[in-house]
Design an enzyme around this catalytic site. Structure first.
Site, short mmCIF file in Angstrom:
data_model
loop_
_atom_site.label_atom_id
_atom_site.label_comp_id
_atom_site.label_asym_id
_atom_site.label_seq_id
_atom_site.Cartn_x
_atom_site.Cartn_y
_atom_site.Cartn_z
N GLY A 13 33.90 39.99 50.96
CA GLY A 13 32.74 39.25 51.46
C GLY A 13 33.04 37.76 51.54
O GLY A 13 32.45 37.03 52.34
N ASN A 14 34.02 37.32 50.71
CA ASN A 14 34.44 35.91 50.75
C ASN A 14 35.04 35.52 52.08
O ASN A 14 35.06 34.35 52.44
CB ASN A 14 35.49 35.65 49.66
N LYS A 131 28.93 43.84 35.81
CA LYS A 131 29.09 43.05 37.04
C LYS A 131 27.94 42.06 37.18
O LYS A 131 26.79 42.45 37.44
CB LYS A 131 29.12 44.02 38.21
N LYS A 216 34.11 47.68 46.94
CA LYS A 216 34.51 48.16 48.27
C LYS A 216 35.98 48.60 48.31
O LYS A 216 36.37 49.36 49.19
CB LYS A 216 34.24 47.12 49.36
N LYS A 278 42.07 46.96 43.81
CA LYS A 278 42.85 47.08 45.05
C LYS A 278 44.08 47.93 44.82
O LYS A 278 44.38 48.85 45.59
CB LYS A 278 43.25 45.70 45.58
P1 ADP Z 1 37.91 40.33 47.33
O1 ADP Z 1 36.61 39.67 47.64
O2 ADP Z 1 38.87 40.26 48.49
O3 ADP Z 1 37.78 41.70 46.75
P2 ADP Z 1 38.67 39.49 44.65
O4 ADP Z 1 38.41 38.10 44.14
O5 ADP Z 1 37.86 40.61 44.12
O6 ADP Z 1 38.61 39.37 46.25
O7 ADP Z 1 40.20 39.85 44.36
C1 ADP Z 1 41.27 39.13 44.94
C2 ADP Z 1 41.73 37.96 44.07
O8 ADP Z 1 42.38 38.42 42.89
C3 ADP Z 1 42.78 37.07 44.70
O9 ADP Z 1 42.23 36.16 45.61
C4 ADP Z 1 43.41 36.40 43.48
O10 ADP Z 1 42.75 35.18 43.23
C5 ADP Z 1 43.13 37.35 42.34
N1 ADP Z 1 44.29 37.94 41.66
C6 ADP Z 1 44.23 38.39 40.38
N2 ADP Z 1 45.40 38.91 40.00
C7 ADP Z 1 46.24 38.79 41.05
C8 ADP Z 1 47.62 39.16 41.26
N3 ADP Z 1 48.33 39.77 40.31
N4 ADP Z 1 48.16 38.91 42.46
C9 ADP Z 1 47.44 38.30 43.41
N5 ADP Z 1 46.14 37.93 43.29
C10 ADP Z 1 45.53 38.17 42.10
MG MG Z 2 36.69 42.21 44.93
#
Ligand code: ADP
Ligand code: MG
Length: 315
Positions: A13-14, A131, A216, A278
């Site tokens: 969503g970002n 959450k 998601k 992810k």
């Molecule tokens: P989204 O909204 O895309 O789900 P999230 O903030 O939930 O984004 O998850 C992605 C973020 O996780 C990245 O932008 C990064 O800041 C963070 N992150 C945490 N651990 C890692 C890692 N090992 N490698 C890369 N990014 C990481």
């Molecule tokens: Mg996320």
């Protein structure tokens, strides 16, 4: 039959409402238009396309609107707020895709499916909601809501009080056949926005919405598995997955296998709530017969599709 390959593409969503923007409609439309331009790469490469979007900032804004207006308009529950975000975001992303394709002189067939996802009412996530979601409250308002609505509220260091909700795993996508039918008709489908509207199945097959949010990443992984997608792409805030993320030892990964991903996961490289879901979703999709996962950012996608950026996860 030369069926076209299917790409399931999820983004946060970002991507439409980054933290440094106010989240105006104009900004979100412009960001949707940029994302749509990048997504054209999949159509050029001959893929059918299923788009799944997150809704963190957007559903947060909807909840703030409801709270601020609550003396004038009765507020809705969280499952309805998720449904609202699927509608508004699906509309904006769909419009952006339509316009991008029309500019290219292509026939635009875009459909957004309001997606209901079944969760297990015995999911351990319901025992301890974690959450944080929606507005910050004063101590007084928080105590009123905790009592009247039975919300779980936590104090967020210095910023006020905030509601926390459960984030259960998706078990079943209710509208799967509809999504499949549209993809088969060569529609670009936008589905499972915000991870889907969470419902539980009761006796006699009746459904009831629950106040929870689904990540998601898990829902898009489930869709990629069930639809036998050829490619599962997760677009997020970083161009690659890293080991020792955000430390002096940080090391970007070009590729990892499922056993490597599991090892790194256990070593704590991928935190819950951000990179963890992810990588877990990628592992589950590959374990169910999936072939390839790509984790990258929208900006790096063109390079990543040429193999020059992004992290590939393979069986
Ligand atoms: P989204 O909204 O895309 O789900 P999230 O903030 O939930 O984004 O998850 C992605 C973020 O996780 C990245 O932008 C990064 O800041 C963070 N992150 C945490 N651990 C890692 C890692 N090992 N490698 C890369 N990014 C990481
Ligand atoms: Mg996320």
């Amino acid at each position: 039959m030369g069926r076209k390959p299917l790409a399931v593409v999820a983004f946060g969503g970002n991507a439409l409402h980054p933290p440094d923007e106010r989240g105006t409609q104009r900004e979100q439309l412009r960001n949707a238009s940029r994302a749509a331009r990048r997504l054209m790469a999949f159509l050029r490469a001959g893929y059918r396309l299923l788009v799944v979007h997150g809704n963190g900032p957007q559903v947060g804004s909807i909840l703030i609107q409801m709270e601020e207006a609550s003396t004038k308009v009765p507020p809705f529950s969280l499952d309805v707020a998720v449904a609202m975000s699927q509608g508004s975001m699906g509309y904006m992303i769909g419009l952006a895709l339509h316009n991008r394709m029309t500019r290219l002189g292509w026939t635009a067939r875009v459909a957004c499916v309001l997606t209901v996802v079944i969760v297990d009412e015995n999911d351990p996530a319901f025992i301890q909601p974690t959450k944080p979601i929606g507005p910050f409250f004063t101590a007084y308002r928080a105590s009123v809501l905790a009592r009247k609505k039975r919300w779980t509220i936590v104090e967020d260091a210095g910023r006020g009080y905030r509601r926390v909700v459960a984030s259960p795993r998706p078990r079943e996508v209710l509208n799967l056949e509809a999504i499949q039918a549209l993809l088969d008709q060569d529609y670009i489908v936008i589905a499972a926005g915000g991870g889907g509207i969470p419902v539980i199945r009761m006796e006699r097959g009746l459904l009831r919405g629950v106040e929870a949010v689904i990540d998601k990443d898990y829902t898009s992984g489930l869709l990629a598995s069930r639809l036998r997608a050829d490619l599962f792409v997760i677009l997020t805030g970083v161009p690659r997955v890293a080991l020792y993320y955000n430390t002096p030892r940080q090391q970007w990964l070009d590729q990892m296998s499922v056993p490597e991903a599991e090892r790194y996961m256990q070593a704590g490289h991928f935190p819950a709530g951000s990179m963890g879901p992810k990588v877990e979703a990628a592992i589950e999709y590959l374990r169910s017969g999936g072939t390839s996962v790509l984790i990258t950012s929208i900006e790096a996608l063109p390079q990543a599709l040429k193999g020059k950026n992004g992290t590939r996860i393979v069986p």
